[in-house]
Design a protein around this motif. Structure first.
Motif, PDB file in Angstrom:
ATOM      1  N   GLU A  57       0.825  -1.203   0.000  1.00  0.00           N
ATOM      2  CA  GLU A  57       0.000   0.000   0.000  1.00  0.00           C
ATOM      3  C   GLU A  57       0.862   1.258   0.000  1.00  0.00           C
ATOM      4  N   ARG A  60       2.008   1.650  -3.511  1.00  0.00           N
ATOM      5  CA  ARG A  60       0.838   1.981  -4.340  1.00  0.00           C
ATOM      6  C   ARG A  60       0.476   3.463  -4.210  1.00  0.00           C
ATOM      7  N   THR A  64       0.421   6.063  -7.329  1.00  0.00           N
ATOM      8  CA  THR A  64      -0.811   6.775  -7.664  1.00  0.00           C
ATOM      9  C   THR A  64      -0.604   8.283  -7.662  1.00  0.00           C
ATOM     10  N   ARG A  72      -2.371   2.389 -14.557  1.00  0.00           N
ATOM     11  CA  ARG A  72      -3.293   1.765 -13.603  1.00  0.00           C
ATOM     12  C   ARG A  72      -2.474   1.011 -12.559  1.00  0.00           C
ATOM     13  N   CYS A  73      -2.836   1.238 -11.307  1.00  0.00           N
ATOM     14  CA  CYS A  73      -2.092   0.637 -10.204  1.00  0.00           C
ATOM     15  C   CYS A  73      -3.062  -0.161  -9.350  1.00  0.00           C
ATOM     16  N   GLU A  74      -2.717  -1.424  -9.091  1.00  0.00           N
ATOM     17  CA  GLU A  74      -3.668  -2.312  -8.413  1.00  0.00           C
ATOM     18  C   GLU A  74      -2.926  -3.265  -7.471  1.00  0.00           C
ATOM     19  N   VAL A  75      -3.472  -3.431  -6.284  1.00  0.00           N
ATOM     20  CA  VAL A  75      -3.004  -4.460  -5.370  1.00  0.00           C
ATOM     21  C   VAL A  75      -3.771  -5.739  -5.680  1.00  0.00           C
ATOM     22  N   VAL A  76      -3.055  -6.803  -5.951  1.00  0.00           N
ATOM     23  CA  VAL A  76      -3.667  -8.090  -6.273  1.00  0.00           C
ATOM     24  C   VAL A  76      -3.335  -9.060  -5.149  1.00  0.00           C
ATOM     25  N   LEU A  85       1.880  -5.989  -6.089  1.00  0.00           N
ATOM     26  CA  LEU A  85       1.472  -4.720  -6.692  1.00  0.00           C
ATOM     27  C   LEU A  85       1.694  -4.797  -8.188  1.00  0.00           C
ATOM     28  N   VAL A  87       1.459  -2.519 -11.680  1.00  0.00           N
ATOM     29  CA  VAL A  87       1.339  -1.199 -12.294  1.00  0.00           C
ATOM     30  C   VAL A  87       1.378  -1.378 -13.801  1.00  0.00           C
ATOM     31  N   ASP A  88       0.343  -0.960 -14.478  1.00  0.00           N
ATOM     32  CA  ASP A  88       0.203  -1.148 -15.921  1.00  0.00           C
ATOM     33  C   ASP A  88       0.284   0.217 -16.593  1.00  0.00           C
ATOM     34  N   ARG A 189      -3.727 -10.784 -18.736  1.00  0.00           N
ATOM     35  CA  ARG A 189      -3.509  -9.348 -18.578  1.00  0.00           C
ATOM     36  C   ARG A 189      -2.079  -8.955 -18.933  1.00  0.00           C
TER      37      ARG A 189
END
Length: 483
Positions: A57, A60, A64, A72-76, A85, A87-88, A189
């Motif tokens: 986090e 992230r 962000t 795009r940033c996402e915690v999976v 983490l 980051v695309d 993805r």
């Protein structure tokens, strides 16, 4: 023919990266050091403690706040698995749209381990003399920051990059047990990965970009020899019941020659490729005292052999055994006259890059549990097995890009070498994307103290590594666009 970096402003690139590291990266990276995100293998209650999630986090929030266009940033996090983490970042307009660049690092850390020097601590970031001290600073909390900063700098300086995905896991120090599941989950993805840049590596000095040609695999296991239900007075039991330690010594002699250290498990030994022998000889000749790390030997202690080329091969292509932990042995200060019930040792085998770790694991278990002296109970538990990595030869565009990085960023040619450690993700990706190009590099030096007290990151060198990544991204985008 590939156009050479003909649009990117190199001075602007360098300024952008330097400014970002000073103003943005170091403050956030220092905050990451403060989080005791110990890898799951060393913290059974990692999910309850929440430190791994806090590390993810933390990064992230930084990503962000960068507001990179389209990113795009996402915690999976899959059930029961350590989070990662993702980051695309979409490609720039002048780059090819096919093929993904995957930039890899990890956010989990080794345990604190031992006493740190005065004024330093594992979760206490200290910047001193161009170094950032703290656990996870060099291994390798900086990696995600370097990857995103490189992407930003490419854009700011008029360069190009293909679609890029930054993947930061939290289980690398535990052998990356969750990564196969995440790769399956994220496979669609990620798309077709064309270039992998791993920033969890390093080399012999801070004067050039070091490229990892191979990584060793490994097998770890805890072996327990039990001879009694409980300990008894040694005056009553010795000579009647054999010592569990003596039986352990006999078992160890089955797998390692006590005189030479040669590993005797056939499944752990492979022929050394001639190109790797030549590489070792070249390293020893061109970089004496650099390719072999200057370890803190005790007074009077000698290395295994004097030949540096042989030392390099020992460390990169020959299996070795280290005893990394023990149980059942009391501190000498309180050790009474007791015939102990059991002895446990943690065995850590480093394996040649091309050995099948699962085959080696099965062979080890069979050797240790078959025909045990005196019928003692032997348990082999807590296995960790990971395969090594053997990098493919660079394609023409990559070889050209690395040559120019040596000239423009470091002023010295890049240098390839094998590494004695392992990065599980590389082998997984190598099997999944056999046609991809791989660049395994990083800011770690032989004296960075990764895994031990006083870990530190060489900040100026990390800035140069970031610049090198930016050049790779631009070169890859142009090679894909223009053939």
């Amino acid at each position: 023919m590939m156009r050479q970096y003909d649009c990117m402003n190199h001075e602007r690139l360098r300024e952008s990266i330097s400014d970002s590291w000073t103003k943005d990266v170091l403050p956030s990276l220092s905050g990451l050091v403060e989080i005791p995100a110990v890898s799951p293998a060393y913290d059974a209650q990692w999910e309850e403690h929440g430190h791994l999630r806090a590390a993810v986090e933390h990064v992230r929030a930084w990503v962000t706040a960068r507001d990179l266009p389209g990113a795009r940033c996402e915690v999976v996090q899959l059930d029961g698995r350590a989070p990662l983490l993702l980051v695309d970042v979409p490609a720039t307009s002048g780059a090819a749209s096919d093929g993904t660049v995957l930039l890899y690092g990890h956010l989990d850390k080794q345990p604190p381990l031992g006493d740190w020097s005065e004024g330093l601590g594992p979760w206490q970031p200290v910047i001193r003399d161009g170094r950032l001290y703290g656990r996870g600073s060099a291994d390798d909390g900086y990696s995600g920051y370097a990857a995103l900063t490189a992407l930003e700098a490419v854009r700011a300086s008029g360069g190009e990059h293909a679609r890029a995905v930054i993947l930061l896991e939290t289980g690398e120090e535990s052998g990356s047990p969750d990564l196969p599941a995440y790769l399956d989950h994220l496979g669609d993805r990620l798309g077709e990965v064309a270039l992998v840049v791993c920033l969890d590596g390093g080399g012999g000095d801070y004067e050039r970009l070091w490229l990892t040609s191979s990584l060793r695999g490994g097998v770890q296991a805890t072996v327990t020899v039990r001879v009694l239900e409980h300990g008894v007075h040694s005056g009553l039991g010795s000579g009647i019941v054999p010592s569990s330690f003596r039986i352990m010594r006999q078992l160890l002699d089955r797998v390692e020659d006590p005189e030479t250290g040669e590993v005797k498990v056939p499944e752990m030994v492979v022929p050394i490729p001639e190109e790797r022998r030549a590489e070792a000889a070249e390293l020893a000749a061109r970089h004496p005292g650099v390719a072999v790390p200057p370890l803190p030997l005790a007074p009077g202690m000698r290395r295994v052999v004097d030949d540096e080329a042989e030392l390099i091969l020992n460390n990169t292509w020959r299996p070795t055994l280290s005893i990394t932990g023990a149980a059942g042995l009391p501190d000498p200060a309180v050790a009474g006259a007791v015939l102990r019930a059991s002895t446990s040792l943690r065995l850590s085998f480093r394996l040649p890059p091309t050995v099948d770790a699962e085959v080696a694991r099965a062979a080890l278990e069979k050797i240790l549990t078959s025909d045990v002296p005196y019928g003692a109970q032997v348990e082999v538990t807590d296995f960790m097995a990971l395969n090594g990595f053997y990098a493919p030869a660079p394609s023409p565009w990559l070889a050209s890009a690395l040559e120019q990085i040596g000239d423009r960023v470091f002023g010295k040619p890049c240098q390839s070498m094998g590494i004695g450690g392992g990065i599980p993700f590389m082998e997984l990706l190598g099997r999944r994307y056999p046609d991809a190009q791989f660049v395994v590099t990083g800011a770690l030096g032989s004296d960075s103290n990764a895994h031990v007290p006083d870990e530190w990151l060489n900040i100026p060198f990390a800035v140069q590594v970031t610049e090198a990544v930016a050049h790779l991204l631009d070169a890859h985008a142009r090679s894909a666009s223009h053939g």
